[in-house]
Scaffold this motif. Structure first.
Motif, mmCIF file in Angstrom:
data_model
loop_
_atom_site.group_PDB
_atom_site.id
_atom_site.type_symbol
_atom_site.label_atom_id
_atom_site.label_comp_id
_atom_site.label_asym_id
_atom_site.label_seq_id
_atom_site.Cartn_x
_atom_site.Cartn_y
_atom_site.Cartn_z
ATOM 1 N N UNK A 73 8.943 143.092 -17.493
ATOM 2 C CA UNK A 73 9.690 144.215 -16.921
ATOM 3 C C UNK A 73 9.641 144.172 -15.404
ATOM 4 N N UNK A 74 10.700 144.640 -14.779
ATOM 5 C CA UNK A 74 10.819 144.529 -13.330
ATOM 6 C C UNK A 74 9.706 145.265 -12.596
ATOM 7 N N UNK A 75 9.229 146.362 -13.157
ATOM 8 C CA UNK A 75 8.179 147.098 -12.459
ATOM 9 C C UNK A 75 6.808 146.437 -12.597
ATOM 10 N N UNK A 76 6.767 145.291 -13.281
ATOM 11 C CA UNK A 76 5.520 144.531 -13.425
ATOM 12 C C UNK A 76 5.639 143.147 -12.813
ATOM 13 N N UNK A 77 6.751 142.872 -12.111
ATOM 14 C CA UNK A 77 7.064 141.517 -11.647
ATOM 15 C C UNK A 77 7.052 141.430 -10.135
ATOM 16 N N UNK A 78 6.462 140.357 -9.609
ATOM 17 C CA UNK A 78 6.524 140.020 -8.198
ATOM 18 C C UNK A 78 6.639 138.511 -8.061
ATOM 19 N N UNK A 79 6.781 138.040 -6.821
ATOM 20 C CA UNK A 79 6.855 136.593 -6.588
ATOM 21 C C UNK A 79 5.860 136.187 -5.503
ATOM 22 N N UNK A 80 5.488 134.914 -5.549
ATOM 23 C CA UNK A 80 4.562 134.352 -4.566
ATOM 24 C C UNK A 80 4.803 132.849 -4.501
ATOM 25 N N UNK A 81 4.063 132.171 -3.665
ATOM 26 C CA UNK A 81 4.036 130.713 -3.678
ATOM 27 C C UNK A 81 3.021 130.284 -4.735
ATOM 28 N N UNK A 82 3.173 129.078 -5.244
ATOM 29 C CA UNK A 82 2.240 128.612 -6.271
ATOM 30 C C UNK A 82 0.796 128.621 -5.786
ATOM 31 N N UNK A 83 0.594 128.273 -4.534
ATOM 32 C CA UNK A 83 -0.749 128.071 -4.003
ATOM 33 C C UNK A 83 -0.661 128.202 -2.484
ATOM 34 N N UNK A 84 -1.801 128.174 -1.828
ATOM 35 C CA UNK A 84 -1.788 128.097 -0.379
ATOM 36 C C UNK A 84 -1.265 126.737 0.062
ATOM 37 N N UNK A 85 -0.768 126.662 1.285
ATOM 38 C CA UNK A 85 -0.166 125.418 1.769
ATOM 39 C C UNK A 85 -1.178 124.460 2.378
ATOM 40 N N UNK A 86 -2.306 124.966 2.787
ATOM 41 C CA UNK A 86 -3.316 124.107 3.418
ATOM 42 C C UNK A 86 -4.680 124.753 3.240
ATOM 43 N N UNK A 87 -5.195 124.766 1.995
ATOM 44 C CA UNK A 87 -6.432 125.505 1.727
ATOM 45 C C UNK A 87 -7.668 124.927 2.403
ATOM 46 N N UNK A 88 -7.597 123.642 2.790
ATOM 47 C CA UNK A 88 -8.675 123.015 3.554
ATOM 48 C C UNK A 88 -8.138 122.686 4.944
ATOM 49 N N UNK A 89 -8.964 122.898 5.957
ATOM 50 C CA UNK A 89 -8.498 122.788 7.340
ATOM 51 C C UNK A 89 -7.976 121.397 7.680
ATOM 52 N N UNK A 90 -8.464 120.364 6.989
ATOM 53 C CA UNK A 90 -8.053 119.002 7.321
ATOM 54 C C UNK A 90 -6.845 118.529 6.528
ATOM 55 N N UNK A 91 -6.235 119.411 5.741
ATOM 56 C CA UNK A 91 -5.075 119.024 4.933
ATOM 57 C C UNK A 91 -3.801 119.161 5.765
ATOM 58 N N UNK A 92 -3.258 118.023 6.169
ATOM 59 C CA UNK A 92 -2.024 118.022 6.970
ATOM 60 C C UNK A 92 -0.854 117.419 6.191
ATOM 61 N N UNK B 183 -6.142 130.493 9.318
ATOM 62 C CA UNK B 183 -6.204 129.600 10.472
ATOM 63 C C UNK B 183 -7.631 129.373 10.964
ATOM 64 N N UNK B 184 -8.500 130.358 10.763
ATOM 65 C CA UNK B 184 -9.860 130.260 11.297
ATOM 66 C C UNK B 184 -10.893 129.843 10.256
ATOM 67 N N UNK B 185 -10.466 129.677 9.004
ATOM 68 C CA UNK B 185 -11.405 129.288 7.950
ATOM 69 C C UNK B 185 -11.566 127.773 7.901
ATOM 70 N N UNK B 186 -12.791 127.277 7.681
ATOM 71 C CA UNK B 186 -12.955 125.839 7.444
ATOM 72 C C UNK B 186 -12.308 125.425 6.131
ATOM 73 N N UNK B 187 -12.348 126.306 5.142
ATOM 74 C CA UNK B 187 -11.619 126.142 3.893
ATOM 75 C C UNK B 187 -11.608 127.490 3.189
ATOM 76 N N UNK B 188 -10.712 127.620 2.227
ATOM 77 C CA UNK B 188 -10.621 128.876 1.494
ATOM 78 C C UNK B 188 -11.896 129.164 0.707
#
Length: 359
Positions: A313-332, A67-72
């Protein structure tokens, strides 16, 4: 947090669209209508709300939402002199561009370190907090091709290595659950240089930093790769992922966060991951696509996880989102509510898959 996440952890990548109140405060600050203190209050309010909403939907790990970054990518450059606006250009598929600044003199020093954001988020969180940092390979693009008088490239890389190490170490010391290097330029490098030479330079530089950490510290460091989602477009989705992954997985990190939901051939990608994943590492696969306006259902997420479990294998697997949702502050381009709905689907779908896989 439920027992299902013992088998399949799930984490956000980083950025969350900023609330309207923060966007208004940012505009007012840029115009000189409010001061630094008022902007800081709006930023802290947005961080508090982001952490609260992530915890309310059951996220076992949270971020500050950037929230406080101008961009990632450019947060370390805040307040720095010796920068010109005409640096490297990053073209996106829809025709829009992002441009990095150009360094005009040395030495390179970060103006802001990421532990600042981590500490702010931890004040509001009751669960572990991860912190995203920019990979040194991205900031290496600040150095101009024709060099800088009195500041050779090798001196720049020495300074960049030291600053990137300090950025990561500061977050580890401040209690980050994991520090995530955003390496979105990895796939782009193969578009700029199909020979793989630029990618190899990037990997070498990033490992130059990562090798400064112990094995225990590397276990708390992850690397994120994606085709650069921004304003509902990407910069390198057309590049063959398979050409990237074997090199990427040579990085000295304990986790890899890999965009997958938006891939046309996920099974092909999963096969390469299974063949090249280091023995010590976990791979978090992307199961939600931030630039697709449709909100995934938990069942869609579940099925993506079950597909991945056929390869990893399950002990090597996790999940995430593909990417950030708004990596630049002006991306709406994506609303805040849509982002949280997708995150909820990821959490619930991961839990569904974990229960099914547990029998």
């Amino acid at each position: 947090m439920t027992e299902s996440f013992v088998g399949i952890p799930t984490e956000p990548i980083g950025s969350i669209p900023r609330p309207a109140e923060l966007l208004s405060a940012m505009a007012a600050h840029a115009d000189g209508r409010i001061g630094d203190d008022e902007l800081a209050t709006a930023q802290d309010d947005a961080v508090r709300d982001t952490v609260r909403r992530l915890e309310e939907i059951g996220s076992p790990v949270v971020t500050d939402g950037e929230q406080s970054k101008p961009s990632f990518a450019t947060y370390p450059l805040a307040g720095l002199d010796h920068l010109a606006p005409d640096g490297a250009v990053i073209p996106f598929a829809d025709g829009h561009q992002r441009q990095l600044p150009r360094l005009t003199a040395g030495p390179l020093r970060y103006g802001v370190h990421a532990d600042r954001y981590l500490r702010a988020a931890r004040r509001h969180a009751t669960v572990p907090v991860k912190q995203a940092v920019i990979a040194p390979s991205a900031l290496s693009l600040l150095y101009p091709a024709d060099g800088i008088d009195g500041y050779p490239r090798e001196a720049f890389l020495d300074d960049l290595t030291a600053e990137a190490e300090a950025d990561i170490r500061g977050c580890l010391d401040a209690g980050a659950h994991v520090v995530q290097l955003d390496f979105t330029e990895a796939r782009l490098s193969l578009k700029l240089d199909p020979s793989g030479g630029l990618l190899e330079q990037f990997i070498t530089l990033n490992n130059r930093v990562l090798e400064r950490f112990s094995a225990a510290e590397q276990a708390r460091i992850g690397v994120h790769t994606c085709p650069g989602g921004d304003q509902d477009s990407t910069h390198s989705l057309d590049v063959d992922y398979v050409a990237l992954l074997p090199g990427l997985l040579r990085l000295k990190a304990g986790a890899f966060y890999v965009q997958l939901a938006s891939e046309q051939e996920p099974d092909k990608v999963l096969g390469v991951l299974a063949d090249h994943l280091p023995g010590h590492a976990r791979v978090f696969i992307g199961v939600t696509d931030p630039i697709d306006p449709r909100v995934e259902t938990p069942e869609q997420v579940r099925d993506r996880v079950l597909t991945a479990a056929r390869y990893l294998p399950l002990d090597r697997l996790g999940t995430c989102d593909d990417c950030g949702f708004s990596p630049f502050a002006d991306d709406t381009s994506t609303s805040r509510d849509t982002a949280f709905a997708k995150i909820r689907a990821r959490i619930e779908g991961t839990s569904l898959a974990a229960r099914e896989l547990a029998g």
